[in-house]
Design an enzyme around this catalytic site. Structure first.
Site, mmCIF file in Angstrom:
data_model
loop_
_atom_site.group_PDB
_atom_site.id
_atom_site.type_symbol
_atom_site.label_atom_id
_atom_site.label_comp_id
_atom_site.label_asym_id
_atom_site.label_seq_id
_atom_site.Cartn_x
_atom_site.Cartn_y
_atom_site.Cartn_z
ATOM 1 N N ARG A 53 0.952 0.858 -1.936
ATOM 2 C CA ARG A 53 -0.082 0.388 -2.830
ATOM 3 C C ARG A 53 0.594 0.080 -4.170
ATOM 4 O O ARG A 53 1.783 0.294 -4.339
ATOM 5 C CB ARG A 53 -1.221 1.406 -2.985
ATOM 6 C CG ARG A 53 -0.869 2.873 -2.864
ATOM 7 C CD ARG A 53 -0.125 3.520 -3.957
ATOM 8 N NE ARG A 53 -0.690 3.178 -5.246
ATOM 9 C CZ ARG A 53 0.048 3.198 -6.346
ATOM 10 N NH1 ARG A 53 1.303 3.504 -6.309
ATOM 11 N NH2 ARG A 53 -0.459 2.890 -7.502
ATOM 12 N N GLY A 54 -0.226 -0.463 -5.119
ATOM 13 C CA GLY A 54 0.374 -0.953 -6.356
ATOM 14 C C GLY A 54 0.628 -2.451 -6.182
ATOM 15 O O GLY A 54 1.221 -2.886 -5.179
ATOM 16 N N ALA A 55 0.166 -3.235 -7.146
ATOM 17 C CA ALA A 55 0.167 -4.696 -7.000
ATOM 18 C C ALA A 55 1.528 -5.274 -6.596
ATOM 19 O O ALA A 55 1.615 -5.993 -5.590
ATOM 20 C CB ALA A 55 -0.348 -5.343 -8.283
ATOM 21 N N ARG A 90 -6.412 -6.595 0.957
ATOM 22 C CA ARG A 90 -6.994 -6.092 -0.296
ATOM 23 C C ARG A 90 -7.152 -7.292 -1.251
ATOM 24 O O ARG A 90 -6.205 -8.054 -1.440
ATOM 25 C CB ARG A 90 -6.120 -4.996 -0.929
ATOM 26 C CG ARG A 90 -5.985 -3.750 -0.046
ATOM 27 C CD ARG A 90 -5.251 -2.635 -0.781
ATOM 28 N NE ARG A 90 -6.075 -2.093 -1.884
ATOM 29 C CZ ARG A 90 -5.586 -1.277 -2.821
ATOM 30 N NH1 ARG A 90 -4.291 -0.949 -2.813
ATOM 31 N NH2 ARG A 90 -6.376 -0.810 -3.782
ATOM 32 N N GLN A 202 -4.219 8.729 -7.830
ATOM 33 C CA GLN A 202 -2.849 8.211 -7.909
ATOM 34 C C GLN A 202 -2.094 8.831 -9.092
ATOM 35 O O GLN A 202 -0.875 8.975 -9.052
ATOM 36 C CB GLN A 202 -2.850 6.676 -8.081
ATOM 37 C CG GLN A 202 -3.230 5.903 -6.844
ATOM 38 C CD GLN A 202 -4.718 5.612 -6.767
ATOM 39 O OE1 GLN A 202 -5.549 6.389 -7.262
ATOM 40 N NE2 GLN A 202 -5.094 4.504 -6.138
ATOM 41 N N ASP A 243 -3.441 -5.201 -11.997
ATOM 42 C CA ASP A 243 -3.409 -5.816 -10.665
ATOM 43 C C ASP A 243 -3.574 -7.329 -10.758
ATOM 44 O O ASP A 243 -3.244 -8.048 -9.829
ATOM 45 C CB ASP A 243 -4.515 -5.207 -9.802
ATOM 46 C CG ASP A 243 -4.179 -3.769 -9.470
ATOM 47 O OD1 ASP A 243 -3.569 -3.526 -8.425
ATOM 48 O OD2 ASP A 243 -4.467 -2.897 -10.312
ATOM 49 N N ASN A 253 -7.365 -3.587 -13.777
ATOM 50 C CA ASN A 253 -6.546 -2.456 -13.345
ATOM 51 C C ASN A 253 -7.466 -1.410 -12.711
ATOM 52 O O ASN A 253 -8.671 -1.601 -12.616
ATOM 53 C CB ASN A 253 -5.772 -1.870 -14.526
ATOM 54 C CG ASN A 253 -4.666 -0.924 -14.083
ATOM 55 O OD1 ASN A 253 -3.930 -1.198 -13.136
ATOM 56 N ND2 ASN A 253 -4.583 0.229 -14.732
ATOM 57 N N LYS A 254 -6.890 -0.293 -12.330
ATOM 58 C CA LYS A 254 -7.618 0.766 -11.647
ATOM 59 C C LYS A 254 -8.903 1.138 -12.376
ATOM 60 O O LYS A 254 -8.932 1.214 -13.608
ATOM 61 C CB LYS A 254 -6.730 2.010 -11.514
ATOM 62 C CG LYS A 254 -7.325 3.152 -10.760
ATOM 63 C CD LYS A 254 -7.878 2.763 -9.424
ATOM 64 C CE LYS A 254 -6.789 2.129 -8.562
ATOM 65 N NZ LYS A 254 -7.411 1.600 -7.299
HETATM 66 O O1 MRU Z 1 -5.363 1.014 -5.628
HETATM 67 P P1 MRU Z 1 -3.934 0.969 -6.089
HETATM 68 O O2 MRU Z 1 -3.268 2.311 -6.047
HETATM 69 O O3 MRU Z 1 -3.153 -0.092 -5.405
HETATM 70 O O4 MRU Z 1 -4.058 0.553 -7.649
HETATM 71 C C1 MRU Z 1 -2.878 0.435 -8.378
HETATM 72 C C2 MRU Z 1 -3.106 0.100 -9.795
HETATM 73 O O5 MRU Z 1 -4.210 -0.091 -10.275
HETATM 74 C C3 MRU Z 1 -1.863 -0.107 -10.639
HETATM 75 O O6 MRU Z 1 -2.096 0.283 -11.957
HETATM 76 C C4 MRU Z 1 -1.497 -1.587 -10.608
HETATM 77 O O7 MRU Z 1 -1.429 -2.016 -9.289
HETATM 78 C C5 MRU Z 1 -0.197 -1.865 -11.302
HETATM 79 S S1 MRU Z 1 1.116 -1.315 -10.353
HETATM 80 C C6 MRU Z 1 2.508 -1.730 -11.213
#
Ligand code: MRU
Length: 362
Positions: A53-55, A90, A202, A243, A253-254
């Site tokens: 996970r993470g963009a 996603r 996370q 993201d 973002n999250k």
């Molecule tokens: O749902 P996730 O864990 O994929 O969400 C991740 C985030 O929101 C991060 O802050 C974002 O992807 C940046 S990662 C460098």
């Protein structure tokens, strides 16, 4: 980054070049295990279930997923089907579509027999560029932190972060955590407030794990504690990842990031967003109106995962039977609440002019 002295990336091509290795982030922080992805289906499933996970990492996994599909069937139909399958995993992180389009546009003009190899090379290039961009973000963010620290001589620099935008969310270094690693390695006295980041935690699980491994002083807090800490002068800056950032600087973002930005503004605390070019969506302006927000399973809200006293990873129910949950996974912080964007090319205002100044050639 190093785990027990061994350098790791979050994703790698396995020997033989017909499978991908990844760190299984569902088992962290209690178990460090890896998984092998041998097909496009497995790559898609790893993204959907958040093994990865993470963009930026989602983007790289998607790119390698196309490679795996083309190794089985390099036809146009296979390429199109794999693209759609991976792109549907996603919806919010724009890195996924960006990486899939880059690999597709690279291989589509080629004879089928050459496509799988070309996809492998392109996915590898995306991964290497991500590492370089994240390290550069670290350098530019370090300068910002050094300025902030210089204004507070002899004091610890307290930085708050939300979710995990560290090396586990990218290929290496991370985005929002990269300046923190650079600052710590440069000897700066820095401490990180780590938002737990419900519902999947996370922050409490992945960010705390990373910072702990790197020896960076940090404290895990509930998501609702940040505003209080800001009011009491215990936060000098907020830094988060994203993201998807629009061409005018609106930042997705999250979930919970927007509330942190509001609290930071109310307390005159700088709110920084760290991102590589691959996370900018040049096709949209208004983030609140136009960015698709993933709605994940309500069970992620009504239940929680952790390690039980016997060491087993287990999930327990928080809310009573029959109580429904709602689980939007991201929110949008308007550009007006963002102090600056920290990119691989430098630091700019969160505005169309700022992004054009840096990326006018894109
Ligand atoms: O749902 P996730 O864990 O994929 O969400 C991740 C985030 O929101 C991060 O802050 C974002 O992807 C940046 S990662 C460098």
């Amino acid at each position: 980054m190093k785990i027990d002295g061994q350098a790791w990336r979050t994703i790698w091509l396995e020997p033989g070049g017909r499978s991908i290795g990844v760190i299984d982030q569902i088992q962290l922080p209690h178990q460090f295990t890896t998984r092998t992805l041998r097909s496009c289906d497995e790559a898609a499933e790893a993204i959907r279930t958040m093994v990865v996970r993470g963009a930026p990492l989602i983007g790289v996994t998607g790119a390698y997923g196309l490679m795996l599909a083309l190794q089985v069937d390099p036809s146009d139909a296979s390429l199109a089907a794999a693209f759609d399958q991976l792109n549907a995993t996603r919806p919010t992180a724009v890195n996924l579509r960006w990486a899939l389009e880059r690999v597709r546009d690279r291989v589509a003009p080629l004879p089928p027999a050459e496509r799988a190899q070309a996809a492998q090379v392109e996915a590898g290039a995306i991964a290497d560029e991500d590492v370089a961009m994240c390290e550069a973000i670290g350098e530019h963010g370090l300068e910002l932190f050094q300025e902030l620290a210089a204004a507070r001589p002899g004091q610890t620099l307290n930085v708050l972060t939300h979710c995990n935008a560290g090396w586990l969310a990218t290929v290496d270094w991370g985005t929002a955590l990269a300046p923190i690693y650079k600052a710590h390695r440069a000897g700066l006295d820095i401490h990180v407030w780590v938002d737990e980041t419900r519902p999947r935690n996370q922050g409490a699980s992945l960010t705390a794990y990373e910072l702990g491994r790197e020896g960076v002083p940090h404290t895990v807090i509930v998501d609702n504690a940040g505003g209080h800490l800001m009011q009491h002068g215990q936060v000098d800056a907020v830094i988060v990842g994203t993201d998807r950032t629009t061409r005018r600087g609106d930042v997705c973002n999250k979930i919970g990031t927007y509330l942190k930005a509001l609290a930071a503004r109310d307390n005159n605390i700088p709110f920084y967003v760290a991102l590589p070019a691959s996370t900018i969506d040049w096709s949209i302006d208004d983030g609140v109106a136009e960015i698709p927000i993933e709605a994940r399973s309500p069970e992620e809200v009504t239940h929680i995962q952790g390690r039980s006293p016997d060491g087993a990873i287990t999930t327990v129910q928080l809310s009573p039977d029959g109580s429904p949950g709602f689980n939007p996974a991201f929110d949008v912080t308007p550009a007006r609440l963002v102090t600056a964007l920290i990119t691989e090319r430098g630091v700019v205002a969160a505005s169309a002019a700022g992004l054009q100044e840096l990326y006018g050639d894109v």
